[in-house]
Write a protein that holds these residues in place. Structure first.
Motif, PDB file in Angstrom:
ATOM      1  N   SER A 146       1.908   8.730   4.946  1.00 53.14           N
ATOM      2  CA  SER A 146       3.274   8.609   3.745  1.00 53.14           C
ATOM      3  C   SER A 146       2.822   7.212   3.153  1.00 53.14           C
ATOM      4  O   SER A 146       2.157   6.401   3.761  1.00 53.14           O
ATOM      5  CB  SER A 146       4.501   8.430   4.499  1.00 53.14           C
ATOM      6  N   TRP A 147       3.169   7.028   1.790  1.00 51.72           N
ATOM      7  CA  TRP A 147       3.296   6.015   1.244  1.00 51.72           C
ATOM      8  C   TRP A 147       4.687   5.184   1.393  1.00 51.72           C
ATOM      9  O   TRP A 147       5.708   5.597   1.311  1.00 51.72           O
ATOM     10  CB  TRP A 147       3.183   6.041  -0.238  1.00 51.72           C
ATOM     11  N   VAL A 148       4.506   3.969   1.804  1.00 48.10           N
ATOM     12  CA  VAL A 148       5.786   2.878   2.163  1.00 48.10           C
ATOM     13  C   VAL A 148       5.570   1.881   1.509  1.00 48.10           C
ATOM     14  O   VAL A 148       4.532   1.238   1.133  1.00 48.10           O
ATOM     15  CB  VAL A 148       5.763   2.771   3.723  1.00 48.10           C
ATOM     16  N   THR A 149       6.801   0.964   1.301  1.00 46.72           N
ATOM     17  CA  THR A 149       6.840  -0.438   0.912  1.00 46.72           C
ATOM     18  C   THR A 149       6.871  -1.058   2.105  1.00 46.72           C
ATOM     19  O   THR A 149       8.009  -1.399   2.753  1.00 46.72           O
ATOM     20  CB  THR A 149       7.956  -0.577  -0.284  1.00 46.72           C
TER      21      THR A 149
ATOM     22  N   LEU B 212       6.358   6.869  -4.725  1.00 51.79           N
ATOM     23  CA  LEU B 212       7.341   5.807  -4.997  1.00 51.79           C
ATOM     24  C   LEU B 212       7.694   5.355  -6.394  1.00 51.79           C
ATOM     25  O   LEU B 212       6.730   5.737  -7.342  1.00 51.79           O
ATOM     26  CB  LEU B 212       6.460   4.587  -4.381  1.00 51.79           C
TER      27      LEU B 212
ATOM     28  N   ILE C 259       2.783  -2.482  -1.023  1.00 50.67           N
ATOM     29  CA  ILE C 259       2.831  -1.103  -0.450  1.00 50.67           C
ATOM     30  C   ILE C 259       1.441  -0.443  -0.160  1.00 50.67           C
ATOM     31  O   ILE C 259       0.516  -1.395  -0.170  1.00 50.67           O
ATOM     32  CB  ILE C 259       3.080  -0.211  -1.921  1.00 50.67           C
TER      33      ILE C 259
ATOM     34  N   TYR D 264       1.022   4.471   5.566  1.00 51.05           N
ATOM     35  CA  TYR D 264       1.475   4.346   6.739  1.00 51.05           C
ATOM     36  C   TYR D 264       1.459   5.543   7.383  1.00 51.05           C
ATOM     37  O   TYR D 264       2.323   6.720   6.938  1.00 51.05           O
ATOM     38  CB  TYR D 264       3.035   3.662   6.878  1.00 51.05           C
TER      39      TYR D 264
ATOM     40  N   TRP E 275       1.809  -2.606  10.622  1.00 45.69           N
ATOM     41  CA  TRP E 275       2.960  -2.921   9.698  1.00 45.69           C
ATOM     42  C   TRP E 275       2.488  -4.273   9.248  1.00 45.69           C
ATOM     43  O   TRP E 275       2.148  -5.381  10.057  1.00 45.69           O
ATOM     44  CB  TRP E 275       4.252  -2.826  10.333  1.00 45.69           C
TER      45      TRP E 275
ATOM     46  N   ALA F  52      11.549  -1.394   7.960  1.00 46.70           N
ATOM     47  CA  ALA F  52      11.193  -0.376   6.998  1.00 46.70           C
ATOM     48  C   ALA F  52      12.471  -0.458   6.066  1.00 46.70           C
ATOM     49  O   ALA F  52      13.464  -0.398   6.332  1.00 46.70           O
ATOM     50  CB  ALA F  52      10.952   0.934   7.438  1.00 46.70           C
TER      51      ALA F  52
END
Length: 224
Positions: A132-135, A79, A126, A129, A202, A223
């Motif tokens: 994966s790495w997500v914001t 990211l 962050i 998820y 989430w 997302a």
């Protein structure tokens, strides 16, 4: 006899409620958060090494004033983060670790902070998820709830005694008749509770009154 009956009824109700709480699904219980840090990233502090889920990772502040989350062996660039205000060379990034217990989860709060006046010009929450790495939360979400990026904002979060994660935004304004910087005032204009939905995997947000916490309908975030 009546006293014995009341005692028996009290014990029964306590045992029933205690068992009911712990039989509830995790998503219906209030997960407790804790915060540690901060770690500041800027032109003098360009790399921060850490581990997450046994993976060796690093935050890197590069020569273009962009903060990156990468694997420590440089094989994965997960990211990137950049202040939305131009002239980003005057900005630093502040990283704090946010955790929950039972289940154990780790997230990272990142803010882009202006070095002189302390304004906040970027916000990200962050984490992982699935694979994966997500914001989970960013300014895109906050704008939908009333955040104005054109104002001079100061964002911060805190943990309540009950373990809730509360986000607060203050904006800076010049009062009537004011002319000089030292006369500027601050006021809270956004107060949110960030909570983790175990079923959705989430974050969601509840908008709170500015003076007191009040339950409102939760809204799951899309997302970005």
């Amino acid at each position: 006899m009546k006293r014995f009956y009341k005692l028996f009824l009290s014990i029964f109700l306590f045992t029933f409620c205690f068992g009911l709480y712990f039989s509830m699904p995790i998503s219906a219980q209030q997960l407790k958060f804790s915060i540690s840090g901060p770690q500041r990233m800027d032109s003098q502090h360009k790399q921060f090494n850490f581990k997450d889920n046994k993976e060796k990772l690093k935050f890197v502040y590069d020569d273009k004033f962009i903060l990156k989350l990468m694997s420590r062996d440089n094989k994965h660039d997960y990211l990137s983060f950049l202040s939305y205000r131009t002239g980003a060379g005057a900005y630093s990034y502040v990283i704090r670790t946010i955790k929950t217990n039972d289940p154990n989860r780790t997230f990272y709060e990142i803010k882009a902070v202006e070095g002189i006046r302390g304004g906040t010009f970027g916000y990200w929450l962050i984490g992982r998820y699935k694979d994966s790495w997500v914001t989970f939360i960013s300014l895109d979400h906050l704008i939908k709830l009333g955040f104005d990026p054109l104002q001079e904002n100061v964002m911060f979060s805190e943990i309540t005694p009950s373990g809730k994660l509360i986000f607060i935004n203050k904006y800076s304004y010049m009062p009537p008749g004011g002319r000089y910087g030292y006369q500027r005032r601050q006021a809270i204009n956004l107060r949110l509770e960030f909570f983790w939905d175990e079923d959705a995997q989430w974050f969601g947000m509840r908008k709170l009154p500015l003076q007191r916490i009040q339950k409102q309908t939760a809204k799951k975030l899309p997302a970005f």
